[in-house]
Design a protein around this motif. Structure first.
Motif, PDB file in Angstrom:
ATOM      1  N   GLY A  80       4.497   4.180  -2.312  1.00  0.00           N
ATOM      2  CA  GLY A  80       5.375   3.372  -3.402  1.00  0.00           C
ATOM      3  C   GLY A  80       5.880   2.232  -2.926  1.00  0.00           C
ATOM      4  N   GLU A  81       5.658   1.672  -1.723  1.00  0.00           N
ATOM      5  CA  GLU A  81       6.169   0.513  -1.000  1.00  0.00           C
ATOM      6  C   GLU A  81       5.203  -0.593  -1.026  1.00  0.00           C
ATOM      7  OE1 GLU A  81       9.303   0.307  -0.154  1.00  0.00           O
ATOM      8  OE2 GLU A  81       9.876   2.283  -0.695  1.00  0.00           O
ATOM      9  N   LYS A  82       3.937  -0.383  -1.920  1.00  0.00           N
ATOM     10  CA  LYS A  82       2.845  -1.632  -1.914  1.00  0.00           C
ATOM     11  C   LYS A  82       2.216  -1.890  -0.564  1.00  0.00           C
ATOM     12  CE  LYS A  82       5.197  -3.943  -5.749  1.00  0.00           C
ATOM     13  NZ  LYS A  82       4.326  -3.363  -6.638  1.00  0.00           N
ATOM     14  N   VAL A  83       2.351  -0.897   0.392  1.00  0.00           N
ATOM     15  CA  VAL A  83       1.614  -0.954   1.690  1.00  0.00           C
ATOM     16  C   VAL A  83       0.086  -0.895   1.338  1.00  0.00           C
ATOM     17  CG1 VAL A  83       1.174   0.164   4.058  1.00  0.00           C
ATOM     18  CG2 VAL A  83       3.566   0.142   2.848  1.00  0.00           C
ATOM     19  N   GLY A  84      -0.335   0.101   0.631  1.00  0.00           N
ATOM     20  CA  GLY A  84      -1.826   0.113   0.268  1.00  0.00           C
ATOM     21  C   GLY A  84      -2.256  -1.073  -0.371  1.00  0.00           C
ATOM     22  N   GLU A  85      -1.492  -1.632  -1.397  1.00  0.00           N
ATOM     23  CA  GLU A  85      -2.032  -2.801  -2.088  1.00  0.00           C
ATOM     24  C   GLU A  85      -2.169  -3.907  -0.953  1.00  0.00           C
ATOM     25  OE1 GLU A  85       0.192  -4.289  -5.683  1.00  0.00           O
ATOM     26  OE2 GLU A  85       0.913  -2.336  -5.875  1.00  0.00           O
ATOM     27  N   LYS A  86      -1.105  -4.049   0.106  1.00  0.00           N
ATOM     28  CA  LYS A  86      -1.359  -5.124   0.877  1.00  0.00           C
ATOM     29  C   LYS A  86      -2.494  -4.961   2.031  1.00  0.00           C
ATOM     30  CE  LYS A  86       3.682  -6.215   0.414  1.00  0.00           C
ATOM     31  NZ  LYS A  86       4.962  -6.235   1.160  1.00  0.00           N
ATOM     32  N   LEU A  87      -2.600  -3.761   2.229  1.00  0.00           N
ATOM     33  CA  LEU A  87      -3.919  -3.455   3.120  1.00  0.00           C
ATOM     34  C   LEU A  87      -5.215  -3.804   2.465  1.00  0.00           C
ATOM     35  CD1 LEU A  87      -2.842   0.024   4.387  1.00  0.00           C
ATOM     36  CD2 LEU A  87      -3.356  -2.135   5.898  1.00  0.00           C
ATOM     37  N   ILE A  88      -5.314  -3.513   1.067  1.00  0.00           N
ATOM     38  CA  ILE A  88      -6.358  -3.721   0.384  1.00  0.00           C
ATOM     39  C   ILE A  88      -6.645  -5.182   0.185  1.00  0.00           C
ATOM     40  CG2 ILE A  88      -7.635  -3.427  -1.840  1.00  0.00           C
ATOM     41  CD1 ILE A  88      -7.621  -0.912  -0.103  1.00  0.00           C
ATOM     42  N   ALA A  89      -5.577  -5.849  -0.180  1.00  0.00           N
ATOM     43  CA  ALA A  89      -5.503  -7.412  -0.173  1.00  0.00           C
ATOM     44  C   ALA A  89      -6.071  -8.212   1.110  1.00  0.00           C
ATOM     45  CB  ALA A  89      -4.084  -8.102  -0.514  1.00  0.00           C
ATOM     46  N   LEU A 137      -4.217   2.822  -7.423  1.00  0.00           N
ATOM     47  CA  LEU A 137      -4.140   1.630  -6.506  1.00  0.00           C
ATOM     48  C   LEU A 137      -5.256   0.573  -6.840  1.00  0.00           C
ATOM     49  CD1 LEU A 137      -3.145   0.094  -4.039  1.00  0.00           C
ATOM     50  CD2 LEU A 137      -4.325   1.792  -2.714  1.00  0.00           C
ATOM     51  N   TYR A 138      -6.588   1.318  -6.585  1.00  0.00           N
ATOM     52  CA  TYR A 138      -7.851   0.306  -6.473  1.00  0.00           C
ATOM     53  C   TYR A 138      -8.000  -0.245  -7.777  1.00  0.00           C
ATOM     54  CZ  TYR A 138      -8.665   3.040  -2.176  1.00  0.00           C
ATOM     55  OH  TYR A 138      -8.338   3.953  -0.938  1.00  0.00           O
ATOM     56  N   THR A 139      -7.732   0.366  -8.765  1.00  0.00           N
ATOM     57  CA  THR A 139      -7.901  -0.316 -10.195  1.00  0.00           C
ATOM     58  C   THR A 139      -6.977  -1.356 -10.166  1.00  0.00           C
ATOM     59  OG1 THR A 139      -8.561   2.000 -11.332  1.00  0.00           O
ATOM     60  CG2 THR A 139      -7.629   0.167 -12.815  1.00  0.00           C
ATOM     61  N   LYS A 140      -5.586  -1.188  -9.920  1.00  0.00           N
ATOM     62  CA  LYS A 140      -4.770  -2.366  -9.739  1.00  0.00           C
ATOM     63  C   LYS A 140      -5.162  -3.464  -8.899  1.00  0.00           C
ATOM     64  CE  LYS A 140       0.234  -2.861  -9.105  1.00  0.00           C
ATOM     65  NZ  LYS A 140       1.442  -2.358  -8.767  1.00  0.00           N
ATOM     66  N   VAL A 161      -8.786   4.332   4.194  1.00  0.00           N
ATOM     67  CA  VAL A 161      -7.433   3.853   3.675  1.00  0.00           C
ATOM     68  C   VAL A 161      -6.634   5.016   3.772  1.00  0.00           C
ATOM     69  CG1 VAL A 161      -6.185   2.870   1.669  1.00  0.00           C
ATOM     70  CG2 VAL A 161      -8.611   2.280   2.362  1.00  0.00           C
ATOM     71  N   TYR A 162      -5.475   4.746   4.395  1.00  0.00           N
ATOM     72  CA  TYR A 162      -4.419   5.760   4.316  1.00  0.00           C
ATOM     73  C   TYR A 162      -3.036   5.266   4.701  1.00  0.00           C
ATOM     74  CZ  TYR A 162      -1.697   9.829   5.730  1.00  0.00           C
ATOM     75  OH  TYR A 162      -0.519  10.857   5.979  1.00  0.00           O
ATOM     76  N   VAL A 163      -2.093   5.539   3.948  1.00  0.00           N
ATOM     77  CA  VAL A 163      -0.557   5.229   4.121  1.00  0.00           C
ATOM     78  C   VAL A 163       0.320   6.570   4.279  1.00  0.00           C
ATOM     79  CG1 VAL A 163       1.346   4.086   2.997  1.00  0.00           C
ATOM     80  CG2 VAL A 163      -1.032   3.252   2.811  1.00  0.00           C
ATOM     81  N   SER A 164       1.061   6.495   5.378  1.00  0.00           N
ATOM     82  CA  SER A 164       1.912   7.749   5.566  1.00  0.00           C
ATOM     83  C   SER A 164       2.649   7.889   4.219  1.00  0.00           C
ATOM     84  CB  SER A 164       2.863   7.423   6.913  1.00  0.00           C
ATOM     85  OG  SER A 164       2.100   7.617   8.016  1.00  0.00           O
ATOM     86  N   ALA A 165       2.878   9.328   4.101  1.00  0.00           N
ATOM     87  CA  ALA A 165       3.678   9.673   2.840  1.00  0.00           C
ATOM     88  C   ALA A 165       4.948   8.876   2.708  1.00  0.00           C
ATOM     89  CB  ALA A 165       3.820  11.210   3.104  1.00  0.00           C
ATOM     90  N   ALA A 213      -0.794  -1.466   8.954  1.00  0.00           N
ATOM     91  CA  ALA A 213       0.386  -1.780   8.490  1.00  0.00           C
ATOM     92  C   ALA A 213       1.366  -1.293   9.225  1.00  0.00           C
ATOM     93  CB  ALA A 213       0.764  -1.119   7.003  1.00  0.00           C
ATOM     94  N   GLU A 214       2.306  -2.239   9.971  1.00  0.00           N
ATOM     95  CA  GLU A 214       3.299  -1.948  10.918  1.00  0.00           C
ATOM     96  C   GLU A 214       4.537  -2.161  10.364  1.00  0.00           C
ATOM     97  OE1 GLU A 214       3.053  -2.800  15.609  1.00  0.00           O
ATOM     98  OE2 GLU A 214       3.001  -4.498  14.402  1.00  0.00           O
TER      99      GLU A 214
END
Length: 170
Positions: free
Chosen positions: A101-110, A138-141, A93-97, A64-65
């Protein structure tokens, strides 16, 4: 964060040092969340990180950039065995602190799930520390379900952590 400037893409060898820094940030901040170790990973040469970003039919790393900064990453690897090659595992999986809350994790998983679908895989698995409630949510979502628990799989800072084993059928 301005969502307009967020891009999810496959990492490339030129991202090696940024991915290394992001990975080390995650390992240092959340040792219990990763099987890898900060002290070991910090000593890998740049060539290790470059090679890890050479995606192929069996694996890739999504990043994610945002405004030329790497703010998140997630890897996916198809199982090698012909008996298991219908599935893959998401790892690292890691998103900077400041980007949580910005849906970065969801987009990476998608992105990982889309990669798996393009490979005609039937399922994707992952493991997450039982104490990592934000990641579990996140993973459940994202449609993952718990299918087991791996007890005391990680020992970080003298404490043992169990991991939930999760799967998403495609």
């Amino acid at each position: 964060m301005n969502q307009k400037h967020l891009q999810i893409r496959e990492g490339v060898p030129a991202d090696a040092l940024k991915v290394r820094d992001l990975r080390l940030e995650g390992l240092q901040a959340h040792a219990e969340a990763f099987g890898a170790d900060y002290e070991t990973d910090k000593n890998f040469p740049p060539s290790f990180w470059e090679k890890s970003l050479e995606g192929d039919a069996m694996k890739t790393v999504f990043v994610a950039e945002s405004n030329s900064d790497l703010v998140g990453a997630a890897g996916i690897r198809r199982f090698d065995s012909s008996k298991m090659s219908h599935s893959a595992i998401i790892w690292g999986v890691y998103v900077s602190a400041k980007y949580r809350g910005e849906k970065v994790g969801e987009k990476l998983i998608a992105a990982c799930l889309d990669w798996a679908k393009q490979k005609n895989l039937l399922s994707v698995k992952l493991a997450v520390a039982t104490t990592n409630m934000p990641a579990i949510r996140l993973y459940t979502k994202c449609g993952f379900q718990v299918y087991g628990v791996d007890p005391q799989v990680i020992k970080a800072n003298g404490i043992f952590y169990d991991e939930l084993l999760m799967v998403r059928n495609l």
